[in-house]
Design a protein around this motif. Structure first.
Motif, short mmCIF file in Angstrom:
data_model
loop_
_atom_site.label_atom_id
_atom_site.label_comp_id
_atom_site.label_asym_id
_atom_site.label_seq_id
_atom_site.Cartn_x
_atom_site.Cartn_y
_atom_site.Cartn_z
N LEU A 221 0.85 -1.19 0.00
CA LEU A 221 0.00 0.00 0.00
C LEU A 221 0.89 1.24 0.00
N ALA A 222 0.60 2.19 -0.90
CA ALA A 222 1.36 3.43 -0.97
C ALA A 222 0.42 4.61 -1.04
N VAL A 223 0.86 5.75 -0.50
CA VAL A 223 0.12 7.01 -0.56
C VAL A 223 0.89 7.94 -1.50
N TRP A 224 0.14 8.64 -2.38
CA TRP A 224 0.75 9.64 -3.26
C TRP A 224 0.72 10.97 -2.52
N THR A 225 1.86 11.39 -2.01
CA THR A 225 1.94 12.59 -1.18
C THR A 225 1.96 13.89 -1.98
N ALA A 226 2.20 13.82 -3.30
CA ALA A 226 2.26 15.03 -4.13
C ALA A 226 0.93 15.36 -4.79
N TRP A 227 -0.12 14.61 -4.53
CA TRP A 227 -1.44 14.91 -5.08
C TRP A 227 -1.85 16.28 -4.59
N SER A 228 -2.39 17.11 -5.47
CA SER A 228 -2.71 18.50 -5.12
C SER A 228 -3.72 18.61 -3.98
N ARG A 229 -4.56 17.60 -3.78
CA ARG A 229 -5.56 17.64 -2.72
C ARG A 229 -5.15 16.83 -1.50
N HIS A 230 -3.91 16.34 -1.47
CA HIS A 230 -3.42 15.56 -0.34
C HIS A 230 -3.51 16.42 0.93
N ASP A 231 -3.98 15.86 1.99
CA ASP A 231 -4.16 16.52 3.29
C ASP A 231 -5.35 17.46 3.34
N GLU A 232 -6.07 17.63 2.24
CA GLU A 232 -7.27 18.46 2.24
C GLU A 232 -8.39 17.62 2.86
N SER A 233 -8.78 17.93 4.06
CA SER A 233 -9.78 17.15 4.80
C SER A 233 -9.37 15.68 4.88
N ASN A 234 -8.08 15.46 5.11
CA ASN A 234 -7.52 14.11 5.20
C ASN A 234 -7.68 13.31 3.91
N ALA A 235 -7.78 14.00 2.77
CA ALA A 235 -7.90 13.31 1.49
C ALA A 235 -6.58 12.63 1.14
N MET A 236 -6.67 11.40 0.70
CA MET A 236 -5.47 10.65 0.33
C MET A 236 -5.77 9.82 -0.91
N VAL A 237 -4.75 9.64 -1.71
CA VAL A 237 -4.83 8.71 -2.84
C VAL A 237 -3.93 7.53 -2.51
N TYR A 238 -4.55 6.36 -2.50
CA TYR A 238 -3.82 5.14 -2.24
C TYR A 238 -3.62 4.37 -3.54
N PHE A 239 -2.45 3.74 -3.67
CA PHE A 239 -2.16 2.78 -4.72
C PHE A 239 -1.77 1.49 -4.00
N TRP A 240 -2.21 0.35 -4.50
CA TRP A 240 -1.84 -0.90 -3.84
C TRP A 240 -1.66 -2.01 -4.85
N HIS A 241 -0.84 -2.98 -4.48
CA HIS A 241 -0.56 -4.14 -5.30
C HIS A 241 -1.62 -5.20 -5.02
N SER A 242 -2.17 -5.78 -6.10
CA SER A 242 -3.20 -6.80 -5.93
C SER A 242 -3.22 -7.73 -7.13
N GLU A 243 -2.97 -8.99 -6.92
CA GLU A 243 -3.12 -10.03 -7.94
C GLU A 243 -2.42 -9.68 -9.25
N GLY A 244 -1.19 -9.20 -9.16
CA GLY A 244 -0.37 -8.94 -10.35
C GLY A 244 -0.52 -7.58 -10.97
N CYS A 245 -1.32 -6.70 -10.36
CA CYS A 245 -1.44 -5.34 -10.90
C CYS A 245 -1.41 -4.35 -9.74
#
Length: 145
Positions: free
Chosen positions: A59-83
């Motif tokens: 599981l990874a968080v994209w910290t450079a997203w323009s809305r990151h930390d806006e009302s605790n908004a986060m974008v997650y990327f995660w590895h699952s079943e080969g993608c």
């Protein structure tokens, strides 16, 4: 349940296990990208003040997203079943997914099979491009064929 995008090397995202991005490849990609931070747990607030937590390896968080930390908004990327997957995305996030896909020798697809480019929108339909295939999940559980 939100709409997901998938980074995959396969021809169809749901066949990613046939041409997998390994967890080790994904972890190396995250470690090499200063905009990504490995996390152990994804958290989201539910109605009523409860918090849902889920542990996901890779599981990874994209910290450079323009809305990151806006009302605790986060974008997650995660590895699952080969993608590598993400949900709740906007054009900016799709652009980041495309950038990651290029590093991994892969492509970005939506749940319904449409391929996304660097501009964050699905590839335009033209006479030489067949329409996106209906998602097997939607076909199987009540969508149009």
């Amino acid at each position: 349940m939100g709409y997901s995008l998938h980074i995959t090397r396969a021809e169809e995202w749901f066949e990613s296990e046939h041409a997998p991005i390994t967890l080790d490849e994904w972890l190396d990609c995250v470690r090499d990208d200063r905009e990504l931070r490995l996390e152990q747990t994804a958290r989201t607030a539910l109605s009523g003040g409860e918090v849902l937590e889920m542990d996901l390896p890779g599981l990874a968080v994209w910290t450079a997203w323009s809305r990151h930390d806006e009302s605790n908004a986060m974008v997650y990327f995660w590895h699952s079943e080969g993608c590598v997957d993400s949900r709740g995305v906007d054009d900016e996030v799709v652009g980041k997914l495309y950038q990651i896909a290029q590093r991994l020798g892969a492509r970005v697809f939506g749940d319904d099979g449409e391929e996304y480019g660097a501009d964050g929108v699905p590839a335009a339909d033209d006479a030489s491009t067949p329409p996106p295939r209906q998602s097997w999940w939607r076909w199987l559980f009540g969508g149009e064929r």
